[in-house]
Design an enzyme around this catalytic site. Structure first.
Site, PDB file in Angstrom:
ATOM      1  N   TYR A  95      -7.719  -1.676  12.145  1.00 25.43           N
ATOM      2  CA  TYR A  95      -8.895  -1.800  11.282  1.00 25.43           C
ATOM      3  C   TYR A  95     -10.195  -1.401  11.987  1.00 25.43           C
ATOM      4  CZ  TYR A  95      -6.810  -3.636   7.019  1.00 25.43           C
ATOM      5  OH  TYR A  95      -6.130  -3.759   5.835  1.00 25.43           O
ATOM      6  N   THR A 144       0.817  -1.212   0.000  1.00 23.70           N
ATOM      7  CA  THR A 144       0.000   0.000   0.000  1.00 23.70           C
ATOM      8  C   THR A 144       0.855   1.270   0.000  1.00 23.70           C
ATOM      9  OG1 THR A 144      -1.751  -1.155   1.172  1.00 23.70           O
ATOM     10  CG2 THR A 144      -1.732   1.234   1.388  1.00 23.70           C
ATOM     11  N   GLU A 190      -2.054   0.026  -4.431  1.00 28.56           N
ATOM     12  CA  GLU A 190      -1.070  -1.016  -4.099  1.00 28.56           C
ATOM     13  C   GLU A 190      -0.116  -1.264  -5.271  1.00 28.56           C
ATOM     14  OE1 GLU A 190      -4.234  -1.123  -2.900  1.00 28.56           O
ATOM     15  OE2 GLU A 190      -3.560  -0.964  -0.832  1.00 28.56           O
ATOM     16  N   GLU A 234     -10.453  -5.637   0.243  1.00 32.42           N
ATOM     17  CA  GLU A 234      -9.382  -5.029   1.046  1.00 32.42           C
ATOM     18  C   GLU A 234      -9.654  -5.270   2.525  1.00 32.42           C
ATOM     19  OE1 GLU A 234      -6.699  -2.815   3.110  1.00 32.42           O
ATOM     20  OE2 GLU A 234      -8.824  -2.378   3.258  1.00 32.42           O
TER      21      GLU A 234
END
Ligand code: SF4
Length: 503
Positions: free
Chosen positions: A297, A191, A258, A444
């Site tokens: 996350y 990324t 990416e 993702e």
């Protein structure tokens, strides 16, 4: 701080000129390449907010090395408060960009390498940690963005690195020289690489002794000789060339941008080498990094959930159904799932602990639970957003039709909602939902920071089933329950005398 705004960050990229390919062409000018610009803008937000006094508490920290105020994206966490502020920062940036702002991978890499090099030096008497601290100071002083590069292409997954027919499918040592080392291989799905200043290369898995040449951790400038970056495609990426609306989020894009990083006999001086053959620490480095990144996350993806929930509510209002019970129910579900993930992210930060290096790390079990929940709940809240948005999420005409003098008036007339709101705004909001709920953001959420199986393996390793079994055995009386005896004044055999006699 060395970079005083998002704009300065973008300008700082101009002079780097990394070797980048996209859509079959060499990209000479990364900054002005239209398909990259949304990603670059999203990363620029990490600089812009760090220089905004309103967000100083969350976005900046005090360096444990220089004592200076630094961007939190270059900080080594030194307290529980640092860990909590990090996930607050992630949620904030998710809300501000509606996408991946990329810089966290490098941050997590810095923290994982800091902790691991300390432990390596304790065992082997090496000087990796001191070298790494010098490098870290350079990163902090110059407020650099790092791409954290961990995933190798891996070739045949049934074979270990040294068994692969092509040794380059895992990054490996080629040669040791007096001045440094030479490595070759590739890192995949990395990324934010094209718009980073540096790349931090880490091993991808636990290595055995036969794989020691694959236990390599180094830092290189993004424009190092022998490095080639090949940019990945994303859902609807060329819509960025079509205007503002069709893309949904033309300002900040979709997921992180990416690349495949090819390392073709790349030389790295010793002062930028932080692991070279210490295979027994590769697993620690991977697990520490993965724990940090998985804990994020519940911050960044929940920020995205805030955006898509807001877009769904706006659309419901514009359709005149915002008070309908089923819409309120769906919105409540979305919020509840997002806040569950957020709670988990906060919990793994509050349950963090101090490592021997003095840096703090998150609770690894809870961090993996965060990410596993994200792999499920993201699909679910995006499904509900699709439900609220309706079928036009996939049937709307293009922005070019909206401005066509022949048919634009029909789109304006027939795709309008509640009176007073421009049709253009309504279509743009639905396109935002399409961008977030149908596109590359879903896989993702599934595979970023490792697939669900990777989390389940870590959860399995840390779930302490033996203790849970002991607890159950105590409850049914297979094991003695000293508290029960104190409460009742009798042993279990005495207490259940009547029944146990029959058994
Ligand atoms: Fe950061 Fe989230 Fe993007 Fe990972 S997915 S780099 S944690 S914004």
């Amino acid at each position: 701080m060395a970079i005083n705004s998002g704009k300065e960050y973008i300008e700082s990229l101009r002079k780097l000129k990394p070797n980048v390919y996209a859509f079959g062409e060499k990209v000479e000018n990364v900054v002005d390449y239209p398909l990259f610009q949304p990603h670059i803008n999203a990363a620029a937000m990490t600089y812009e907010l760090a220089n905004d006094p309103e967000y100083a508490d969350i976005m900046t920290a005090t360096s444990n090395i220089s004592g200076e105020k630094i961007n939190r994206f270059t900080h080594i966490h030194h307290s529980i408060e640092d860990l909590v502020n990090k996930v607050r920062m992630m949620r904030l940036l998710g809300q501000k960009t509606g996408t991946c702002f990329q810089r966290c991978v490098g941050l997590d890499g810095l923290n994982a390498v800091y902790i691991t090099t300390y432990d390596m030096d304790q065992k082997y008497g090496t000087d990796y940690h001191e070298k790494f601290k010098k490098y870290l100071k350079y990163v902090q002083d110059n407020d650099l963005m790092l791409a954290g590069a961990m995933s190798d292409p891996k070739g045949d997954r049934s074979l270990r690195p040294h068994q692969q027919p092509d040794p380059d499918v895992y990054v490996h040592l080629v040669e040791k020289k007096d001045e440094g080392i030479v490595i070759r291989g590739a890192k995949a799905h990395i990324t934010g690489t094209i718009n980073s200043h540096e790349i931090l290369i880490m091993p991808t898995r636990t290595m055995g002794e036969e794989d020691k040449d694959y236990a390599v951790c180094v830092a290189i400038p993004v424009n190092t000789e022998g490095v080639t970056l090949i940019f990945g495609r994303q859902t609807n990426d060329t819509r960025r060339l079509d205007g503002e609306i069709d893309c949904g989020n033309a300002k900040y894009g979709i997921v992180g941008g990416e690349t495949l990083i090819v390392l073709d006999n790349v030389f790295i001086p010793w002062d930028r080498v932080f692991m070279c053959g210490e295979y027994d620490f590769s697993g620690q480095l991977v697990e520490t990094f993965a724990g940090f990144h998985r804990s994020n996350y519940g911050g960044c993806k929940v920020g995205l959930a805030d955006v898509v929930t807001g877009a769904a509510f706006w659309t419901a209002e514009n359709n005149g159904v915002e008070k309908a019970p089923y819409i309120r129910d769906l919105l409540a579900e979305m919020v509840s799932m997002a806040e569950t993930c957020w709670s988990c992210s906060l919990a793994c930060s509050y349950e963090g602990s101090k490592t021997k290096s003095g840096a703090y790390t998150i609770n690894p079990l809870l961090a993996n639970v965060v990410k596993l929940n994200i792999t499920r709940f993201t699909y679910e809240w995006m499904r509900l957003a699709q439900d609220i948005a309706g079928g036009l999420i996939i049937t709307l005409p293009s922005e070019k039709d909206m401005v066509n003098p022949e048919v634009g008036k029909y789109i304006d007339k027939y795709f309008g909602g509640r009176e007073g709101t421009p049709t253009r705004d309504r279509i743009h909001m639905v396109r935002l939902i399409e961008n977030m709920a149908v596109g590359a953001g879903l896989p993702e959420a599934l595979h970023g920071a490792g697939s669900p199986q990777a989390q389940k393996m870590m959860i399995g390793r840390r779930s302490n089933l033996k203790d849970k079994k002991d607890i159950a055995e105590t409850i049914v009386g297979i094991k003695p329950d000293k508290h029960f005896e104190k409460i009742t004044g009798k042993t279990e055999d005495e207490y259940f005398e009547k029944f146990r006699k029959c058994g």
